[in-house]
Write an enzyme that holds these catalytic residues in place. Structure first.
Site, mmCIF file in Angstrom:
data_model
loop_
_atom_site.group_PDB
_atom_site.id
_atom_site.type_symbol
_atom_site.label_atom_id
_atom_site.label_comp_id
_atom_site.label_asym_id
_atom_site.label_seq_id
_atom_site.Cartn_x
_atom_site.Cartn_y
_atom_site.Cartn_z
ATOM 1 N N ASP A 222 0.843 -1.195 0.000
ATOM 2 C CA ASP A 222 0.000 0.000 0.000
ATOM 3 C C ASP A 222 0.879 1.246 0.000
ATOM 4 O O ASP A 222 1.546 1.536 0.998
ATOM 5 C CB ASP A 222 -0.902 -0.021 1.231
ATOM 6 C CG ASP A 222 -1.998 1.029 1.177
ATOM 7 O OD1 ASP A 222 -1.967 1.864 0.248
ATOM 8 O OD2 ASP A 222 -2.880 1.006 2.055
ATOM 9 N N HIS A 224 -0.508 4.149 -0.251
ATOM 10 C CA HIS A 224 -1.346 5.025 0.579
ATOM 11 C C HIS A 224 -1.426 6.453 0.045
ATOM 12 O O HIS A 224 -1.690 7.389 0.792
ATOM 13 C CB HIS A 224 -0.805 5.024 2.009
ATOM 14 C CG HIS A 224 -1.871 5.063 3.067
ATOM 15 N ND1 HIS A 224 -2.240 6.208 3.715
ATOM 16 C CD2 HIS A 224 -2.642 4.071 3.578
ATOM 17 C CE1 HIS A 224 -3.181 5.940 4.595
ATOM 18 N NE2 HIS A 224 -3.456 4.652 4.533
ATOM 19 N N GLU A 248 -1.129 -0.622 -4.086
ATOM 20 C CA GLU A 248 -2.370 0.122 -3.837
ATOM 21 C C GLU A 248 -2.100 1.621 -3.751
ATOM 22 O O GLU A 248 -1.098 2.047 -3.163
ATOM 23 C CB GLU A 248 -2.975 -0.387 -2.528
ATOM 24 C CG GLU A 248 -4.266 0.252 -2.119
ATOM 25 C CD GLU A 248 -4.837 -0.405 -0.885
ATOM 26 O OE1 GLU A 248 -5.544 0.288 -0.122
ATOM 27 O OE2 GLU A 248 -4.590 -1.612 -0.660
ATOM 28 N N GLU A 274 -10.348 3.100 -2.687
ATOM 29 C CA GLU A 274 -10.934 3.333 -1.372
ATOM 30 C C GLU A 274 -11.437 4.760 -1.215
ATOM 31 O O GLU A 274 -12.293 5.028 -0.370
ATOM 32 C CB GLU A 274 -9.917 3.023 -0.274
ATOM 33 C CG GLU A 274 -8.739 3.973 -0.209
ATOM 34 C CD GLU A 274 -7.690 3.524 0.789
ATOM 35 O OE1 GLU A 274 -7.703 4.033 1.918
ATOM 36 O OE2 GLU A 274 -6.883 2.651 0.434
ATOM 37 N N ASP A 296 -14.936 0.642 -1.174
ATOM 38 C CA ASP A 296 -15.179 0.323 0.228
ATOM 39 C C ASP A 296 -16.685 0.242 0.450
ATOM 40 O O ASP A 296 -17.415 1.176 0.115
ATOM 41 C CB ASP A 296 -14.553 1.400 1.115
ATOM 42 C CG ASP A 296 -14.553 1.036 2.589
ATOM 43 O OD1 ASP A 296 -15.634 0.736 3.124
ATOM 44 O OD2 ASP A 296 -13.470 1.070 3.204
ATOM 45 N N HIS A 323 -12.060 -2.754 -0.227
ATOM 46 C CA HIS A 323 -11.306 -2.129 0.858
ATOM 47 C C HIS A 323 -12.092 -2.295 2.147
ATOM 48 O O HIS A 323 -13.292 -2.060 2.186
ATOM 49 C CB HIS A 323 -11.135 -0.648 0.514
ATOM 50 C CG HIS A 323 -10.383 0.150 1.523
ATOM 51 N ND1 HIS A 323 -11.009 0.962 2.454
ATOM 52 C CD2 HIS A 323 -9.053 0.300 1.744
ATOM 53 C CE1 HIS A 323 -10.108 1.574 3.188
ATOM 54 N NE2 HIS A 323 -8.910 1.193 2.786
#
Length: 420
Positions: A222, A224, A248, A274, A296, A323
């Site tokens: 990730d 992020h 990700e 997400e 998500d 997610h």
């Protein structure tokens, strides 16, 4: 409770119905409601702020069927709670089984639409309505979505750790627990164009995890949204020999228009979603060449909308990996989708995740069996609705504590803001 108290049928739509029917006597029995085509109706909606950072929603009906949802934006739980309260003005007194009609009205009935707060409020409501529908029909939600397309669902575990030694040790523990895949943060704070040493740190940490996993297990990484496009272009090719399952959020969602350039620069499968909240948000992203969509269930309009996003993704040969670093209701909803959509890849879950200090999602369940993972997989839920029984007493106790969780704010050495 919503501020001054629980929203009930008496406080809202009942009054309007009585006026239209000309007499309150028509409302005394269930048969009289059915005569006017009302059927089962929503009688109350309550929200609960529970540790570590979640918001739960309970929707009650006049038939005694209760549905649970998880409408939340992490760090903005009170804001979403207010949005749910506003939407309850429409929902109280309505038939809970008209899920699609409610979704359309709740998302489009206001002049201003979209965004994380409204989409998350609708997401939790949608989860709860599907939970009610499954319980009313005596079926798990995936059965109402066309039936299961698989017998078990692969899940991954999160690992923390900063050094190669730490991530290797934590990975080893997850392998011993039976997981066949882990996810890790790719880095801490990263500059717009960082040093060779910082780049090497990222690669070394992933390499340490790969060494423990071997070639028959997977690591997802990730980023992020902490990497600039330039840094992702630098780092991703260096990760190719380590074969991540996916990387990700290689860039922030506001730079999604540049994803096709990033896809062309690497063979690493790219994933994101997400922080996208509808099929319209995903439309251009799916065309970019990403490999994995990650809506998500508590942000992107709930079960109804994520099912549509999955279908859109399938048309672009994009896999679905919902997610879910959240609580038990969000995970239960995610698993219902995972069993129902053909292009599902793997499911995130938050047991043991480093965000959950002092509370776990199992704390809010009567029976934890639905989240007992065997050989890194979840069994198909057989119970009606979302397939879990929420421990309402535990939720109410935890809501007395509540939370005001906020994500950290990072700053670079020069004092400027940095992505968390």
């Amino acid at each position: 409770m919503f501020g001054g108290g629980e929203h009930t049928l008496t406080q809202h739509s009942l009054g309007r119905f009585v006026a239209e029917a000309s007499t309150a006597a028509l409302l005394q029995t269930r048969s009289e409601w059915e005569r006017y085509g009302v059927g089962m109706r929503i009688t109350a909606m309550e929200t609960f702020l529970v540790p570590p950072r979640w918001l739960f929603l309970r929707i009650a009906t006049d038939e005694g069927i209760v549905g649970w949802g998880e409408p939340v934006v992490e760090g903005r739980a009170d804001t979403v709670r207010a949005a749910v309260a506003e939407l309850s003005d429409y929902l109280i007194g309505q038939d809970p089984l008209r899920i699609e009609d409610h979704w359309q009205v709740l998302t489009k009935g206001g002049f201003y639409r979209g965004g994380p707060v409204l989409s998350s409020a609708v997401a939790g409501i949608d989860q709860a309505l599907w939970d009610i529908a499954g319980k009313a029909y005596g079926q798990p939600v995936h059965a109402l979505l066309g039936g299961p397309v698989r017998d078990r669902v692969r899940v991954y575990a999160w690992i923390g750790g900063d050094s190669p030694g730490e991530v290797a040790e934590l990975t080893r523990a997850q392998v011993e627990a039976g997981f066949t895949a882990v996810k890790m943060n790719g880095s801490g704070q990263v500059g717009p164009i960082d040093t060779p040493a910082r780049t090497a740190e990222v690669v070394a940490r992933v390499a340490a995890v790969r060494e423990v996993l071997g070639a028959d297990r997977d690591v997802a990484v990730d980023f992020h949204g902490r990497m600039s496009l330039a840094m992702s272009r630098r780092v991703l090719p260096l990760l190719e020999p380590l074969h991540p399952l996916f990387v990700e959020e290689p860039v922030l969602p506001e730079y999604s228009a540049d994803l096709d350039r990033l896809v062309a620069a690497t063979s690493v499968p790219l994933a994101l979603g997400e922080r996208l909240f509808s099929r319209w948000d995903f439309r251009e992203v799916l065309r970019s060449g990403i490999a994995v969509a990650q809506p998500d269930l508590s942000h992107a309009g709930g079960i109804s909308e994520v099912r549509r996003i999955a279908s859109m993704a399938e048309a672009y040969d994009v896999s679905l990996a919902p997610h879910c670093p959240l609580g038990p209701i969000a995970l239960a909803a995610s698993l219902q989708i995972a069993f129902a959509v053909p292009n599902f890849l793997i499911q995130e879950q938050s047991l043991g995740i480093h965000y959950h200090s002092g509370s776990e999602l199992l704390d809010y369940l009567v029976d934890t069996e639905p989240f007992r993972f065997v050989a890194g997989h979840a069994a198909r839920p057989a119970g009606p609705g979302l397939g879990i029984e929420v421990d309402e007493a535990a939720v109410r106790r935890a809501a007395q504590v509540g939370h005001r969780w906020r994500n950290p704010v990072w700053r670079r050495p020069d004092g400027s803001f940095a992505e968390w």
